[in-house]
Design a protein around this motif. Structure first.
Motif, PDB file in Angstrom:
ATOM      1  N   ASP A  78       0.846  -1.192   0.000  1.00 20.70           N
ATOM      2  CA  ASP A  78       0.000   0.000   0.000  1.00 20.70           C
ATOM      3  C   ASP A  78       0.891   1.255   0.000  1.00 20.70           C
ATOM      4  O   ASP A  78       1.910   1.301   0.697  1.00 20.70           O
ATOM      5  CB  ASP A  78      -0.873  -0.026   1.264  1.00 20.70           C
ATOM      6  CG  ASP A  78      -1.801   1.156   1.315  1.00 20.70           C
ATOM      7  OD1 ASP A  78      -2.800   1.138   0.587  1.00 20.70           O
ATOM      8  OD2 ASP A  78      -1.482   2.113   2.075  1.00 20.70           O
ATOM      9  N   SER A  79       0.522   2.277  -0.782  1.00 21.46           N
ATOM     10  CA  SER A  79       1.369   3.474  -0.911  1.00 21.46           C
ATOM     11  C   SER A  79       1.556   4.178   0.440  1.00 21.46           C
ATOM     12  O   SER A  79       2.616   4.747   0.718  1.00 21.46           O
ATOM     13  CB  SER A  79       0.772   4.438  -1.925  1.00 21.46           C
ATOM     14  OG  SER A  79      -0.516   4.848  -1.513  1.00 21.46           O
ATOM     15  N   GLY A  80       0.528   4.124   1.308  1.00 22.55           N
ATOM     16  CA  GLY A  80       0.635   4.751   2.625  1.00 22.55           C
ATOM     17  C   GLY A  80       1.722   4.089   3.466  1.00 22.55           C
ATOM     18  O   GLY A  80       2.468   4.769   4.189  1.00 22.55           O
ATOM     19  N   VAL A  81       1.799   2.786   3.354  1.00 20.48           N
ATOM     20  CA  VAL A  81       2.824   2.049   4.112  1.00 20.48           C
ATOM     21  C   VAL A  81       4.216   2.419   3.615  1.00 20.48           C
ATOM     22  O   VAL A  81       5.149   2.585   4.408  1.00 20.48           O
ATOM     23  CB  VAL A  81       2.583   0.520   3.975  1.00 20.48           C
ATOM     24  CG1 VAL A  81       3.693  -0.264   4.663  1.00 20.48           C
ATOM     25  CG2 VAL A  81       1.230   0.138   4.546  1.00 20.48           C
ATOM     26  N   ILE A  82       4.344   2.583   2.294  1.00 24.63           N
ATOM     27  CA  ILE A  82       5.656   2.955   1.728  1.00 24.63           C
ATOM     28  C   ILE A  82       6.064   4.350   2.218  1.00 24.63           C
ATOM     29  O   ILE A  82       7.210   4.553   2.660  1.00 24.63           O
ATOM     30  CB  ILE A  82       5.606   2.915   0.182  1.00 24.63           C
ATOM     31  CG1 ILE A  82       5.455   1.469  -0.287  1.00 24.63           C
ATOM     32  CG2 ILE A  82       6.860   3.543  -0.429  1.00 24.63           C
ATOM     33  CD1 ILE A  82       5.218   1.317  -1.772  1.00 24.63           C
TER      34      ILE A  82
END
Lengths: 344, 115
Positions: free
Chosen positions: A151-155
């Motif tokens: 997920d982009s938020g996790v990155i």
């Protein structure tokens, strides 16, 4: 007197021809035996391959008075020890302690301290394209066994805990890293291990020595031997070329080594320090340098940076650099910087 | 007298001596591909690409230009214990399942490969 004079010269001539034949035959056989004795009995080349650092190591040595098996045992032992000390996944060792406690005092003579100080130089030389503080991002992506695009938020959350200058503090007698930062020396540890092993074997008496761990190579000799190092092509089942070097190191980093493909897009372990996503600026980079620690780190940095940025890397850190790019149809272009000692 | 045939003989012996002095000095092949033979098939795969070959009865793995039978349902497990084979001519066989693998080589042009 006249008769004797006529016979004797004839007999002497016949005997001389046979003698000459016998002498030449014996001489050639003695020379052949002597040649084999000199070149084979006293100088022995031996090769050994063994598993280490999650890959395989190949050691080639030529020795005259030392037992090659002893050298192989020493090499295996040293590489195993370095694997424990420098491996992120070893579960013990100084790096494990540093990553789990967030800061420790490290003897300036230790392998990890030497590696961190050399990394500090190379991080800045490559404009952060090589950055061992990216460990948490590798973890988020799941490398070396990725399962899919995170997920982009996790990155973005993980990116907060990366960045060498922000996360790592180096003092004269201690090294401290910020909480939640994970150091991963996967892009330099193999090269460092290769250097340490090569230097040990030369010290122990190898007249010719080549050490290769996972494709990172260091070679040299006191005999002037030329070593032929093949360079893997990132998209073909052939070599990109063969290098001929007498002394030095060769390392290659590519997007074919550890990757997955999702919806037609290749995601490799070569993570961009700015975005947190895999870089697509090149398919592979090969660096020729004086030592393998430098070559290994520079190869990763060049693969992440791509030819446009990598051409600005300081020329005194490497001898030659080969970068191969590939588009979505796997059409490739090769860029060369510095001196590339292609074999003729 | 020294006859023409003696000269020919001399040259032949010199050539044999020279060849003998040079032979066996170098390993002339390097690993290139893996031959996999079963009761039904005889295939050759490149060693330049890491591959996992899963069959009903066993698994063959190609990794870093080496190959091994990594899993088998045979009771002896001798094939699995053989581990990775690395050099041309080396073989690993699972006799109960009638499968064997062999590293094939090509003429050696490099000492090692950087990858």
């Amino acid at each position: 007197m006249q008769l004797s004079h006529q016979v004797r010269p004839g007999r002497r001539t016949t005997l001389s021809g046979k003698r000459l034949l016998v002498i030449v035959l014996f001489t050639s056989l003695i020379l052949a035996v002597g040649y084999r004795f000199v070149t084979t009995s006293h100088s022995v080349q031996a090769t050994r391959t063994f598993p280490v650092l999650g890959t395989f190591a190949t050691v080639i040595v030529t020795v005259e008075e030392v037992d090659a098996q002893l050298l192989f045992r020493k090499a295996d032992s040293l590489l195993t020890c370095l694997d424990i000390q420098l491996g992120r996944f070893s579960g013990s060792g100084q790096l494990h302690d540093l990553n789990t406690t967030g800061g420790i005092s490290i003897s300036t003579s230790s392998d990890l301290a030497g590696l961190i100080r050399r990394s500090d130089v190379l991080v800045h030389a490559t404009g952060n394209s090589f950055d061992p503080s990216m460990g948490i991002l590798s973890q988020v992506w799941g490398f070396p066994e990725p399962v899919g695009v995170p997920d982009s938020g996790v990155i973005h959350q993980a990116l907060v805990h990366t960045g060498w200058d922000l996360q790592v503090q180096i003092d004269s007698d201690s090294i401290t890293i910020q909480r939640n930062t994970i150091l991963d020396f996967g892009a330099i540890a193999k090269g460092y291990a290769v250097d340490q092993t090569w230097e040990l074997l030369i010290e122990m008496g190898a007249s010719e020595c080549l050490v290769e761990v996972g494709g990172e190579v260091r070679c040299g000799s006191s005999t002037g031997r030329i070593w032929y190092i093949g360079v893997r092509h990132p998209r073909r089942e052939t070599l990109a070329g063969i290098l001929a070097i007498t002394s030095g190191a060769v390392a290659t980093s590519g997007d074919y080594e550890c990757f997955f493909i999702e919806e037609g897009i290749r995601y490799s372990h070569l993570l961009d320090t700015d975005t947190g996503y895999p870089s697509r600026r090149s398919a592979s980079a090969t660096v020729i340098a004086g030592d393998c620690t430098t070559a290994d780190a520079m190869a990763t940095a060049a693969a992440v940076a791509g030819p446009d940025q990598a051409q600005h890397f300081p020329a005194d850190e490497y001898r030659g650099m080969i970068i191969i790019t590939a588009d979505e149809n796997d059409a490739c272009e090769t860029y060369e910087f510095g001196d590339i000692p292609w074999a003729e | 007298m020294f006859k023409p045939f003696d000269g020919v003989l001399l040259l032949i012996i010199l050539a044999i001596a020279l060849l003998w002095s040079q032979c066996g000095e170098k390993e002339n092949t390097e690993p290139e591909s893996l031959r996999i033979v079963t009761s039904d098939t005889d295939d050759t795969l490149t060693l330049f690409r890491d591959t996992l070959i899963t069959m009903d009865q066993l698994t063959i793995e190609i990794r870093n230009k080496r190959a091994a039978i990594t899993h088998s349902n045979c009771h002896t497990q001798q094939c699995v214990h053989t581990g990775f084979i690395t050099t041309p001519g080396q073989m690993s066989a699972c006799m109960p399942n009638g499968v064997w693998i062999e590293i094939l080589g090509s003429e050696k042009t490099t000492d090692v490969i950087s990858y």
